[in-house]
Design an enzyme around this catalytic site. Structure first.
Site, mmCIF file in Angstrom:
data_model
loop_
_atom_site.group_PDB
_atom_site.id
_atom_site.type_symbol
_atom_site.label_atom_id
_atom_site.label_comp_id
_atom_site.label_asym_id
_atom_site.label_seq_id
_atom_site.Cartn_x
_atom_site.Cartn_y
_atom_site.Cartn_z
ATOM 1 N N SER A 1 -59.413 19.544 -37.068
ATOM 2 C CA SER A 1 -60.361 19.825 -35.761
ATOM 3 C C SER A 1 -60.737 20.805 -35.097
ATOM 4 O O SER A 1 -59.859 21.952 -35.471
ATOM 5 C CB SER A 1 -59.588 18.771 -34.736
ATOM 6 O OG SER A 1 -59.467 17.465 -35.028
HETATM 7 N N1 SAH Z 1 -54.668 16.531 -36.120
HETATM 8 C C1 SAH Z 1 -55.224 17.053 -37.124
HETATM 9 C C2 SAH Z 1 -56.634 16.295 -37.199
HETATM 10 C C3 SAH Z 1 -56.601 15.463 -38.497
HETATM 11 S S1 SAH Z 1 -57.899 14.460 -38.797
HETATM 12 C C4 SAH Z 1 -55.634 18.614 -36.861
HETATM 13 O O1 SAH Z 1 -54.783 19.111 -36.278
HETATM 14 O O2 SAH Z 1 -56.597 19.069 -36.817
HETATM 15 C C5 SAH Z 1 -57.344 12.860 -38.211
HETATM 16 C C6 SAH Z 1 -56.367 12.317 -39.354
HETATM 17 O O3 SAH Z 1 -56.129 11.013 -38.814
HETATM 18 C C7 SAH Z 1 -56.745 12.211 -40.836
HETATM 19 O O4 SAH Z 1 -55.661 13.065 -41.444
HETATM 20 C C8 SAH Z 1 -56.437 10.899 -40.908
HETATM 21 O O5 SAH Z 1 -55.815 10.594 -42.215
HETATM 22 C C9 SAH Z 1 -55.721 10.299 -39.730
HETATM 23 N N2 SAH Z 1 -55.703 8.796 -39.486
HETATM 24 C C10 SAH Z 1 -56.362 7.997 -39.466
HETATM 25 N N3 SAH Z 1 -56.011 6.498 -39.226
HETATM 26 C C11 SAH Z 1 -54.812 6.868 -39.101
HETATM 27 C C12 SAH Z 1 -53.753 6.111 -38.704
HETATM 28 N N4 SAH Z 1 -54.099 4.696 -38.625
HETATM 29 N N5 SAH Z 1 -52.422 6.387 -38.715
HETATM 30 C C13 SAH Z 1 -51.898 7.607 -38.965
HETATM 31 N N6 SAH Z 1 -53.161 8.642 -39.122
HETATM 32 C C14 SAH Z 1 -54.222 8.237 -39.248
#
Ligand code: SAH
Length: 298
Positions: free
Chosen positions: A145
Site C-alpha cells: 500500500s
Molecule cells: N498490508 C500490505 C498490503 C497488502 S495488499 C502492505 O503492507 O502494504 C492486500 C493483501 O490482502 C493481499 O496480499 C491479499 O492477498 C490479501 N487478502 C485479500 N483477501 C484476504 C483474506 N480474505 N485474508 C487474508 N488476506 C487477504
C-alpha cells in the site's frame, strides 16, 4: 493519487522532488488535480485475474487454515546496510515530512513510519521507488500500500491514544510492511495472509527485522482469529462489499476497525464497537484497494 490517474513518469535516479512529493505540489499548482484520496492498489486491481468481490463473507466461511504461525525473534529494527542514497534515512525522513504535509498528525504514527525500512519490503528492482507515495507490485497481483494510506489507517485506529494499542489484527499481510509499522504502535500484532507465497515472502522480509510482537498467519482473514480473542484494533488491507461479521464480532468493546469498502468506488470506513451489539460507522475518504477474497491460495 486519484483513481484513474497515471502516476507521474519517473526518471532515474529520482530527484528529491519526486521522493518528497514537491514535484507533485509544483505540478498541482499548474494543473489542478483531484484531492489525493487514492490509496493502495490500482496497479494490482488492473491486472488481477479474478474480478469477483465477495458480497457475503459468511457464505464462504470455512475452518481457518492456520498451519503456519511465525513468531519472530526479538530485537530492534535495523535496516540492512546499503550504499544507495535512495534508501537512506534522509529519504525516509523526507517521506515523513510529506506524510505530515498530507495531514498525518499523530507523532507516534510518523515515528513508526520512520522506524520501518520500507525498501526492505520491495523487490530490489523497485527499491529505488520505495519512498515515493505510491503502491508498488509485490507479486501475485497484489501491492504494497501507498505510505499515505498505511499511515492514515493506523492513525484513525489509534485515535490519538497516549500509549500503545494492546492487540491489533491486520487482514492482508502482503509483503508485511504495514504489519511491521503496526508492531511499533501496538503490544501485539497478528496479521493474516491468504496467499501462501506472500505469507512466506512477508516472513522472509521480516526475518532480519526481528520484530518480537508480530505473528504472521496463513489463512482466510475474513474469518479473523477467534482463537486469539478480541482486538482493540483491526485493519483490513483489502476491500470487500462489507466488513465480515466475524471481524466485527472479534472487536473489543471500545475497539476500532478501519476498512476499505466497495468495488470500483471504495471508501475508507472507521467502525467503532460501542456496546456488545452496537457498532457505529464513519466514512472517511475515497480509497482504492485490491479485493478482499475468501479462502486461501497456494
Ligand atoms: N498490508 C500490505 C498490503 C497488502 S495488499 C502492505 O503492507 O502494504 C492486500 C493483501 O490482502 C493481499 O496480499 C491479499 O492477498 C490479501 N487478502 C485479500 N483477501 C484476504 C483474506 N480474505 N485474508 C487474508 N488476506 C487477504
Amino acid at each position: 493519487m486519484s483513481q484513474g490517474q497515471e502516476p507521474p513518469k519517473k526518471r532515474f535516479p529520482l530527484t528529491l522532488d519526486l521522493v518528497t512529493g514537491t514535484a507533485d505540489r509544483k505540478r498541482s499548482s499548474a494543473a489542478p488535480r483531484l484531492n489525493s484520496l487514492q490509496t493502495a492498489t490500482r496497479n494490482a486491481a488492473k491486472h488481477a485475474p479474478e474480478s469477483k468481490v465477495v458480497a457475503s463473507p459468511t457464505a464462504s466461511a470455512r475452518p481457518l487454515n492456520t498451519p503456519a504461525v511465525t513468531k519472530l525473534a526479538p530485537t530492534v529494527i535495523q535496516p540492512r546496510s546499503t550504499n544507495s542514497p535512495l534508501v537512506s534515512d534522509a529519504v525516509r525522513k523526507a517521506m515523513i515530512q510529506r506524510l505530515a504535509q498530507q495531514g498525518i498528525k499523530d507523532a507516534k504514527v510518523l515515528a513508526a513510519m520512520e522506524a520501518v525500512p520500507r525498501h526492505m519490503f520491495i523487490e530490489p528492482g523497485l527499491a529505488s521507488q520505495a519512498y515515493i507515495d505510491a503502491s508498488l507490485p509485490i507479486g501475485y497481483h497484489q501491492t504494497i500500500s501507498q505510505p499515505y494510506i498505511v499511515a492514515r489507517m493506523i492513525e484513525v485506529l489509534r485515535d490519538g491514544i497516549e500509549g500503545k494499542m494492546s492487540r491489533v489484527l491486520e487482514i492482508g499481510t502482503g509483503c508485511g510492511y504495514q504489519a511491521a509499522v503496526l508492531a511499533q504502535v501496538a503490544e501485539q500484532v497478528y496479521s493474516i495472509e491468504r496467499i501462501r507465497p506472500l505469507h512466506e515472502q512477508a516472513r522472509n522480509n521480516l526475518r532480519s527485522l526481528l520484530i518480537p510482537n508480530l505473528r504472521l498467519h496463513y489463512g482466510d482473514g475474513m474469518l479473523g482469529l477467534p482463537q486469539v480473542g478480541s482486538f482493540d484494533g483491526i485493519i483490513l488491507a483489502a476491500a470487500g462489499m462489507e466488513v465480515p461479521q466475524a471481524l466485527l464480532d472479534q472487536m473489543a468493546i471500545g475497539g476500532r476497525l478501519a476498512a476499505p469498502v466497495g468495488t470500483k468506488n471504495q471508501e475508507l470506513r472507521l467502525i467503532r464497537r460501542v456496546r456488545r451489539n452496537e457498532w457505529t460507522t464513519e466514512t472517511l475518504e475515497r480509497c482504492h484497494f485490491v479485493p478482499l477474497r475468501p479462502g486461501t491460495f497456494g
